[in-house]
Scaffold this motif. Sequence first.
Motif, PDB file in Angstrom:
ATOM      1  N   ASP A   1       2.282  10.340   7.642  1.00 53.43           N
ATOM      2  CA  ASP A   1       2.448  11.490   6.772  1.00 53.43           C
ATOM      3  C   ASP A   1       1.272  12.369   6.942  1.00 53.43           C
ATOM      4  O   ASP A   1       1.163  13.173   7.844  1.00 53.43           O
ATOM      5  CB  ASP A   1       2.667  11.081   5.328  1.00 53.43           C
ATOM      6  N   VAL A   2       0.203  12.544   6.327  1.00 49.22           N
ATOM      7  CA  VAL A   2      -1.022  13.350   6.527  1.00 49.22           C
ATOM      8  C   VAL A   2      -2.213  12.490   6.871  1.00 49.22           C
ATOM      9  O   VAL A   2      -3.102  12.917   7.588  1.00 49.22           O
ATOM     10  CB  VAL A   2      -1.327  14.186   5.263  1.00 49.22           C
ATOM     11  N   VAL A   3      -2.390  11.236   6.425  1.00 50.18           N
ATOM     12  CA  VAL A   3      -3.585  10.420   6.612  1.00 50.18           C
ATOM     13  C   VAL A   3      -3.348   9.264   7.569  1.00 50.18           C
ATOM     14  O   VAL A   3      -4.117   8.313   7.588  1.00 50.18           O
ATOM     15  CB  VAL A   3      -4.102   9.881   5.261  1.00 50.18           C
ATOM     16  N   GLY A   4      -2.302   9.333   8.372  1.00 44.65           N
ATOM     17  CA  GLY A   4      -2.083   8.289   9.362  1.00 44.65           C
ATOM     18  C   GLY A   4      -1.403   7.057   8.817  1.00 44.65           C
ATOM     19  O   GLY A   4      -1.439   6.003   9.451  1.00 44.65           O
ATOM     20  N   CYS A   5      -0.787   7.148   7.636  1.00 44.88           N
ATOM     21  CA  CYS A   5      -0.073   6.007   7.073  1.00 44.88           C
ATOM     22  C   CYS A   5       1.016   6.516   6.146  1.00 44.88           C
ATOM     23  O   CYS A   5       1.116   7.713   5.882  1.00 44.88           O
ATOM     24  CB  CYS A   5      -1.020   5.066   6.330  1.00 44.88           C
ATOM     25  N   GLU A   6       1.845   5.615   5.660  1.00 51.00           N
ATOM     26  CA  GLU A   6       2.891   5.993   4.711  1.00 51.00           C
ATOM     27  C   GLU A   6       2.275   6.115   3.322  1.00 51.00           C
ATOM     28  O   GLU A   6       1.810   5.129   2.758  1.00 51.00           O
ATOM     29  CB  GLU A   6       4.002   4.942   4.705  1.00 51.00           C
ATOM     30  N   LEU A   7       2.277   7.308   2.787  1.00 51.28           N
ATOM     31  CA  LEU A   7       1.676   7.541   1.479  1.00 51.28           C
ATOM     32  C   LEU A   7       2.630   7.154   0.362  1.00 51.28           C
ATOM     33  O   LEU A   7       3.828   7.409   0.438  1.00 51.28           O
ATOM     34  CB  LEU A   7       1.304   9.019   1.321  1.00 51.28           C
ATOM     35  N   PHE A   8       2.091   6.531  -0.683  1.00 54.67           N
ATOM     36  CA  PHE A   8       2.870   6.235  -1.876  1.00 54.67           C
ATOM     37  C   PHE A   8       2.882   7.463  -2.783  1.00 54.67           C
ATOM     38  O   PHE A   8       1.991   8.305  -2.728  1.00 54.67           O
ATOM     39  CB  PHE A   8       2.265   5.054  -2.640  1.00 54.67           C
ATOM     40  N   SER A   9       3.890   7.540  -3.628  1.00 51.68           N
ATOM     41  CA  SER A   9       3.882   8.566  -4.660  1.00 51.68           C
ATOM     42  C   SER A   9       2.875   8.159  -5.737  1.00 51.68           C
ATOM     43  O   SER A   9       2.408   7.018  -5.778  1.00 51.68           O
ATOM     44  CB  SER A   9       5.278   8.706  -5.268  1.00 51.68           C
ATOM     45  N   LEU A  10       2.562   9.095  -6.631  1.00 49.13           N
ATOM     46  CA  LEU A  10       1.602   8.789  -7.699  1.00 49.13           C
ATOM     47  C   LEU A  10       2.079   7.633  -8.565  1.00 49.13           C
ATOM     48  O   LEU A  10       1.280   6.821  -9.034  1.00 49.13           O
ATOM     49  CB  LEU A  10       1.359  10.032  -8.555  1.00 49.13           C
ATOM     50  N   ASP A  11       3.382   7.538  -8.779  1.00 49.32           N
ATOM     51  CA  ASP A  11       3.925   6.460  -9.605  1.00 49.32           C
ATOM     52  C   ASP A  11       3.822   5.101  -8.915  1.00 49.32           C
ATOM     53  O   ASP A  11       3.918   4.066  -9.575  1.00 49.32           O
ATOM     54  CB  ASP A  11       5.390   6.734  -9.949  1.00 49.32           C
ATOM     55  N   GLU A  12       3.663   5.094  -7.594  1.00 46.91           N
ATOM     56  CA  GLU A  12       3.625   3.841  -6.843  1.00 46.91           C
ATOM     57  C   GLU A  12       2.211   3.323  -6.600  1.00 46.91           C
ATOM     58  O   GLU A  12       2.036   2.211  -6.099  1.00 46.91           O
ATOM     59  CB  GLU A  12       4.329   4.023  -5.492  1.00 46.91           C
ATOM     60  N   LEU A  13       1.200   4.114  -6.941  1.00 45.51           N
ATOM     61  CA  LEU A  13      -0.179   3.648  -6.789  1.00 45.51           C
ATOM     62  C   LEU A  13      -0.416   2.441  -7.689  1.00 45.51           C
ATOM     63  O   LEU A  13       0.103   2.366  -8.796  1.00 45.51           O
ATOM     64  CB  LEU A  13      -1.163   4.760  -7.155  1.00 45.51           C
ATOM     65  N   TYR A  14      -1.213   1.485  -7.214  1.00 41.32           N
ATOM     66  CA  TYR A  14      -1.510   0.324  -8.051  1.00 41.32           C
ATOM     67  C   TYR A  14      -2.844  -0.287  -7.654  1.00 41.32           C
ATOM     68  O   TYR A  14      -3.387  -0.001  -6.576  1.00 41.32           O
ATOM     69  CB  TYR A  14      -0.398  -0.716  -7.945  1.00 41.32           C
ATOM     70  N   LEU A  15      -3.375  -1.106  -8.541  1.00 43.15           N
ATOM     71  CA  LEU A  15      -4.610  -1.834  -8.286  1.00 43.15           C
ATOM     72  C   LEU A  15      -4.264  -3.171  -7.632  1.00 43.15           C
ATOM     73  O   LEU A  15      -3.441  -3.921  -8.152  1.00 43.15           O
ATOM     74  CB  LEU A  15      -5.375  -2.071  -9.588  1.00 43.15           C
ATOM     75  N   ALA A  16      -4.896  -3.450  -6.504  1.00 41.54           N
ATOM     76  CA  ALA A  16      -4.617  -4.694  -5.784  1.00 41.54           C
ATOM     77  C   ALA A  16      -5.424  -5.837  -6.389  1.00 41.54           C
ATOM     78  O   ALA A  16      -6.355  -6.365  -5.786  1.00 41.54           O
ATOM     79  CB  ALA A  16      -4.935  -4.533  -4.299  1.00 41.54           C
ATOM     80  N   ASP A  17      -5.060  -6.229  -7.612  1.00 42.94           N
ATOM     81  CA  ASP A  17      -5.727  -7.361  -8.253  1.00 42.94           C
ATOM     82  C   ASP A  17      -5.123  -8.654  -7.718  1.00 42.94           C
ATOM     83  O   ASP A  17      -4.183  -8.652  -6.907  1.00 42.94           O
ATOM     84  CB  ASP A  17      -5.612  -7.270  -9.775  1.00 42.94           C
ATOM     85  N   ALA A  18      -5.659  -9.779  -8.159  1.00 43.89           N
ATOM     86  CA  ALA A  18      -5.206 -11.073  -7.642  1.00 43.89           C
ATOM     87  C   ALA A  18      -3.714 -11.334  -7.863  1.00 43.89           C
ATOM     88  O   ALA A  18      -3.032 -11.801  -6.951  1.00 43.89           O
ATOM     89  CB  ALA A  18      -6.050 -12.191  -8.253  1.00 43.89           C
ATOM     90  N   PRO A  19      -3.135 -11.037  -9.056  1.00 45.51           N
ATOM     91  CA  PRO A  19      -1.703 -11.280  -9.249  1.00 45.51           C
ATOM     92  C   PRO A  19      -0.805 -10.462  -8.325  1.00 45.51           C
ATOM     93  O   PRO A  19       0.343 -10.845  -8.082  1.00 45.51           O
ATOM     94  CB  PRO A  19      -1.466 -10.910 -10.715  1.00 45.51           C
ATOM     95  N   SER A  20      -1.306  -9.342  -7.802  1.00 45.68           N
ATOM     96  CA  SER A  20      -0.484  -8.518  -6.915  1.00 45.68           C
ATOM     97  C   SER A  20      -0.424  -9.070  -5.500  1.00 45.68           C
ATOM     98  O   SER A  20       0.293  -8.530  -4.654  1.00 45.68           O
ATOM     99  CB  SER A  20      -1.041  -7.085  -6.871  1.00 45.68           C
ATOM    100  N   ARG A  21      -1.151 -10.153  -5.266  1.00 45.89           N
ATOM    101  CA  ARG A  21      -1.220 -10.733  -3.923  1.00 45.89           C
ATOM    102  C   ARG A  21      -0.897 -12.232  -3.999  1.00 45.89           C
ATOM    103  O   ARG A  21      -1.730 -13.080  -3.679  1.00 45.89           O
ATOM    104  CB  ARG A  21      -2.623 -10.523  -3.363  1.00 45.89           C
TER     105      ARG A  21
END
Length: 207
Positions: free
Chosen positions: A64-84
């Motif tokens: 997209d603009v930064v060399g990767c697939e950008l998430f929408s604002l609603d899809e942003l998240y913190l990669a804490d331990a439970p998310s992995r």
Amino acid sequence: MPSIPDSATWEPVLRLLRTADAESIAAPGGYVAGRIGRHGSSLPQPRRRPQPGRALQIEGMQDDVVGCELFSLDELYLADAPSRPFPWKSAAMKAVGTPSDAAVRGLVGSLGWIVFGDNGGGDRIPVDLTPGPRGHAGRIIMLDHEQDVGGDLLADSLTDLVSNGLGEGRRGPRGDKPPAVARVNIGGLSSVEAAAHPELEVLSIGV
């Protein structure tokens, strides 16, 4: 960290536009304008070309603009331990640690890893606000979907990622090597006594 309305936030983008459109700016009344969106941008970026004799692959068209697939604002998240999440049989064989020369902290997750994109293969791309001893805030890292600890350094900044695209990633020390993790088996150490060490955290006993 500068905020969205702060001019310092957009200064790298303005430098990029100014360099690419120097003639337009130099003309009387000259100015530059552009757009940035999830599906593309008008920023000057070299277009990927397929290898001779081959068609352009899917991963080559997903940048997209930064060399990767950008998430929408609603899809942003913190990669804490439970998310992995990882199964016990895999996670039990890991020792979490951050060596003194690591740019990225050897963690399962961090509240300072803000995920904003994907490389198209399932690996998540966060900005790192909790760097390792040899890193600094604002670097771009990758969380490999096949790894359950730590991350790989992709770019020195978002500007670097925009200018140069995704690299292969520079994998640093992860803290899950001997003596923190020891394996006693026919292809490893010969005995539990040989594995004994003050820093030992994980001991695997096989055939």
